[in-house]
Design an enzyme around this catalytic site. Structure first.
Site, PDB file in Angstrom:
ATOM      1  N   TYR A 218     -10.374  -4.815   4.267  1.00 35.74           N
ATOM      2  CA  TYR A 218      -9.394  -4.327   5.230  1.00 35.74           C
ATOM      3  C   TYR A 218     -10.115  -4.142   6.560  1.00 35.74           C
ATOM      4  O   TYR A 218     -10.940  -3.245   6.718  1.00 35.74           O
ATOM      5  CB  TYR A 218      -8.828  -2.992   4.729  1.00 35.74           C
TER       6      TYR A 218
ATOM      7  N   ASP B  14      -5.427   9.034  10.084  1.00 32.85           N
ATOM      8  CA  ASP B  14      -4.039   8.694  10.359  1.00 32.85           C
ATOM      9  C   ASP B  14      -3.540   9.309  11.653  1.00 32.85           C
ATOM     10  O   ASP B  14      -3.865  10.460  11.980  1.00 32.85           O
ATOM     11  CB  ASP B  14      -3.146   9.143   9.204  1.00 32.85           C
TER      12      ASP B  14
ATOM     13  N   GLU C 147       0.853  -1.174   0.000  1.00 29.18           N
ATOM     14  CA  GLU C 147       0.000   0.000   0.000  1.00 29.18           C
ATOM     15  C   GLU C 147       0.896   1.233   0.000  1.00 29.18           C
ATOM     16  O   GLU C 147       1.855   1.308   0.776  1.00 29.18           O
ATOM     17  CB  GLU C 147      -0.901   0.036   1.243  1.00 29.18           C
TER      18      GLU C 147
END
Length: 278
Positions: A176, A61, A50
């Protein structure tokens, strides 16, 4: 035509082992070093890579990956250059699946159709766009699937059985699973809870389920991979990169090997899950 992603998971199934998925930020700490790192990852044991698309406001994040994006932007990285990084990687690696991970805003500005054309021709295999929910599938997800790119969706501990079908409806490549509630790098993953969550997701889909967020050590990678189709590691690799930089935040002769060496140790951990299961 079998996609690179499908071919890789089929290969892993034949070998009886989980996938080791790595995340690095495109252009961190500079475009040239970033390309060298990405090229080193398959040799270190990465099955899927990724690559983060640097963005100024990365809401999912944690501090490490936020800082990596800012380093990349400061070094002049753009979405076009991120696609160029993939194109350069493809000159020497035709098999390792590449997934671009990030946010919709830069793609919207770039132009969806142009982005998908350029991504496909560069050798991108899939997209993870964390701020586009299923309700917005017509924006990018459906066009991406039509262009032949996997659209990989995130499921979280708060994604219940009622919500899962919507999340999985147009997902392809793999699912995911975010092992923690919160941002990247914030906490350690709980392997027992992950096992139950992966089993629940698999009742809704035949796709592989890879688990990320909270995996920092070979031991955790091994424990998580024993209960999933793959383990995703990002923050730990980004932290290793940062620790190798000089006082001004520039790459040193140790930078590429710092990331590759940790990736190799994590890959051994993931592969150890196969041995534990036998």
């Amino acid at each position: 035509m079998t996609s690179r992603m499908d071919a890789r998971f089929a290969q892993l199934k034949t070998e009886g082992r989980p996938a080791f998925v790595t995340f690095v930020m495109g252009g961190d700490p500079d475009p040239e070093t970033s390309l060298a790192i990405v090229k080193a990852l398959p040799q270190a044991g990465a099955d899927i890579i990724e690559i983060g698309m640097p963005f100024t406001d990365p809401m999912a994040d944690g501090p490490s990956i936020q800082a990596a994006g800012l380093r990349a932007l400061k070094a002049g990285m753009t979405l076009k250059k991120t696609l160029g990084l993939v194109r350069s990687f493809r000159e020497s690696d035709a098999d390792t699946p590449i997934v671009l991970m990030g946010y919709y805003n830069p793609i919207y500005i770039y132009g969806v159709d142009k982005f998908l054309d350029d991504a496909k021709s560069a050798g991108v295999d899939g997209l993870i766009i964390v701020d586009l929910p299923p309700e917005e599938d017509t924006e990018l997800c459906i066009p991406a699937l039509k262009a032949g790119l996997n659209f990989i969706r995130l499921a979280t501990p708060t994604t219940d059985d009622k919500r899962l079908p919507a999340v999985l409806a147009n997902t392809s490549g793999f699912v995911y699973y975010v092992s923690i509630t919160g941002i990247t790098g914030a906490a350690a993953a709980d392997s027992s809870a992950v096992g139950a969550a992966v089993a629940r997701i698999k009742r809704h889909t035949a796709l592989p389920v890879c688990v990320g967020f909270g995996i920092r050590t070979p031991e955790t990678a091994r424990a998580i991979a024993a209960n999933a189709d793959g383990a995703v590691v990002g923050t730990a690799l980004v932290d290793a990169l940062k620790a190798s930089l000089d006082a001004e935040g520039r790459a040193t002769p140790k930078t590429v090997s710092a990331v590759a060496d940790l990736a190799a140790a994590l890959a051994r951990g993931v592969r150890g899950a196969q041995q534990a299961a036998e």
